[in-house]
Write a protein that holds these residues in place. Structure first.
Motif, PDB file in Angstrom:
ATOM      1  N   ALA A   1      34.797  44.906  44.313  1.00 27.43           N
ATOM      2  CA  ALA A   1      35.308  44.893  42.994  1.00 27.43           C
ATOM      3  C   ALA A   1      35.043  43.664  42.349  1.00 27.43           C
TER       4      ALA A   1
ATOM      5  N   GLY B   1      38.516  40.427  34.880  1.00 26.50           N
ATOM      6  CA  GLY B   1      37.521  40.356  33.810  1.00 26.50           C
ATOM      7  C   GLY B   1      37.960  40.112  32.557  1.00 26.50           C
TER       8      GLY B   1
ATOM      9  N   ASP C   1      31.428  42.476  41.438  1.00 28.41           N
ATOM     10  CA  ASP C   1      31.045  43.322  40.232  1.00 28.41           C
ATOM     11  C   ASP C   1      31.730  42.780  39.178  1.00 28.41           C
ATOM     12  N   THR C   2      32.819  42.439  39.069  1.00 29.18           N
ATOM     13  CA  THR C   2      33.551  42.019  37.754  1.00 29.18           C
ATOM     14  C   THR C   2      32.993  40.575  37.384  1.00 29.18           C
TER      15      THR C   2
ATOM     16  N   GLU D   1      44.625  36.583  35.980  1.00 34.21           N
ATOM     17  CA  GLU D   1      44.697  37.617  37.264  1.00 34.21           C
ATOM     18  C   GLU D   1      46.279  37.611  37.943  1.00 34.21           C
TER      19      GLU D   1
ATOM     20  N   ARG E   1      42.139  47.370  41.526  1.00 41.93           N
ATOM     21  CA  ARG E   1      41.910  47.725  40.103  1.00 41.93           C
ATOM     22  C   ARG E   1      42.458  46.992  39.016  1.00 41.93           C
TER      23      ARG E   1
ATOM     24  N   ASP F   1      35.199  49.706  38.662  1.00 40.90           N
ATOM     25  CA  ASP F   1      34.010  49.934  37.989  1.00 40.90           C
ATOM     26  C   ASP F   1      32.654  49.675  38.708  1.00 40.90           C
TER      27      ASP F   1
ATOM     28  N   ALA G   1      41.186  43.146  39.336  1.00 41.99           N
ATOM     29  CA  ALA G   1      39.800  42.995  38.658  1.00 41.99           C
ATOM     30  C   ALA G   1      39.607  43.200  37.477  1.00 41.99           C
ATOM     31  N   ARG G   2      40.448  44.011  36.782  1.00 41.94           N
ATOM     32  CA  ARG G   2      40.602  44.208  35.310  1.00 41.94           C
ATOM     33  C   ARG G   2      41.094  42.901  34.809  1.00 41.94           C
TER      34      ARG G   2
END
Length: 253
Positions: A184, A232, A187-188, A236, A225, A146, A228-229
Motif C-alpha cells: 500500500a 497520499g 503504491d501510494t 500520516e 487504508r 488503492d 496510505a490515504r
C-alpha cells in the motif's frame, strides 16, 4: 550493470531439515550476494545447521513477528535488490528467482509473488476453509486499498533499494500484515508494482494460525487504508491518531 541481490528468510521455530534444504535451493537458483535468516527463538542445533549452509543467521531470543524480522533483515542488507521468501518453502526457489528477476532487470520497482494469478501453478492447495478465507481477504483488500492485486500475502516479494528506503519510514506493522502495508505504501508513493505468478506448494505445518492471522490482517487493512490515504495527502497519523511523521518500527538489534 548487474544488480546485486539480498534475500531474507524470516523464521520462527522452523522445520530444520526443510529450511536447510530451502536455503540450499535459494543459493543454487539465485546466487544472492547475501542470504540472511532472521531466526526467532530457535533451538541451538537449528542455529548450527543453518549456519553450516553458509547463510548469515541472526538469532533473536524473543518472537518479533514476521514484519519486524523482515525489517531488521532488510536494514542489514546493502544490496541493490532486497527480497524475501517464507521459511516453509511453499514458494519454490525457481519462483522466488522469477519474482526477483522482475526487479533485477529493471522491469518494476516491486514484484509480488501471486498464488492467485491465472498463470500460477498451485501444486498443493490449502484447506478449503483457508482458501475461502484467503479469497475473502483478497476481495476486501482490493476494495479497501488503492493497490489492486489478486494475492497480497504470498511469501515472495522483491524491491529495489530505492523503494525500500522510501517506504521504510512509513511502516508500522510488525506481524503478518507487513506485506499489506509495504504494498500500500509503495503504491501510494508512486512505485511500480507487478504481480508475478508462482508455483505454490502449501505447507500444512506453517506456524501461521488462522485464528491469530485473520483478526490481525483485517485490522491492518482498515488501518493501512487510513494511513496510505493520509500519506497520499501529505500527512500520516501516528499510533495515537495525531498527524505527524511516522515512527520507524524498531531499530535493527
Amino acid at each position: 550493470m548487474s544488480r546485486s541481490v539480498g534475500v531474507v528468510v524470516p523464521a520462527y521455530r522452523p522445520d530444520r531439515s526443510v529450511l536447510v534444504a530451502y536455503l540450499g535451493a535459494l543459493q543454487a537458483e539465485i546466487d544472492p550476494a547475501d542470504l540472511r535468516v532472521e531466526l526467532d527463538q530457535p533451538e541451538e542445533r537449528t542455529v548450527e545447521a543453518l549456519r553450516e549452509t553458509g547463510a548469515t543467521v541472526n538469532v533473536v531470543e524473543s518472537r518479533r513477528g514476521k514484519g519486524q524480522a523482515l525489517t531488521d533483515g532488510f536494514e542489514a542488507l546493502d544490496t541493490d535488490v532486497l527480497a524475501f521468501a517464507d521459511a516453509d518453502g511453499s514458494t519454490p526457489a525457481e519462483s522466488v528467482r522469477n519474482v526477483i528477476d522482475q526487479v533485477r532487470v529493471g522491469e518494476v520497482d516491486l514484484a509480488a509473488g501471486s498464488r492467485r494469478h491465472p498463470d500460477a501453478d498451485v501444486q498443493s492447495h490449502q484447506t478449503v476453509f483457508r482458501q475461502h478465507l484467503g479469497d475473502v481477504f483478497a476481495w476486501l483488500a482490493r476494495r479497501l486499498l488503492d493497490v489492486s492485486l489478486r494475492d497480497y500475502q504470498c511469501g515472495a516479494k522483491a524491491m529495489t533499494r530505492e523503494t525500500w528506503q522510501a517506504i521504510r519510514p512509513h511502516l508500522y506493522q510488525p506481524g503478518f500484515a507487513w506485506d499489506i502495508e509495504v504494498l500500500a505504501v509503495a503504491d501510494t508513493l508512486g512505485y511500480t508494482i507487478r504481480e508475478v505468478p508462482v508455483t505454490w506448494i502449501d505447507h500444512p505445518d506453517s506456524t501461521v494460525t488462522t485464528t491469530d492471522a485473520v483478526p490481525e490482517l483485517l485490522r491492518a487493512l482498515v488501518v493501512t487504508r487510513r494511513r496510505a490515504r493520509r500519506l497520499g495527502a501529505g500527512t500520516e497519523p501516528d499510533e495515537s491518531g495525531r498527524t505527524e511523521p511516522a515512527p520507524l518500527i524498531n531499530r535493527v538489534r
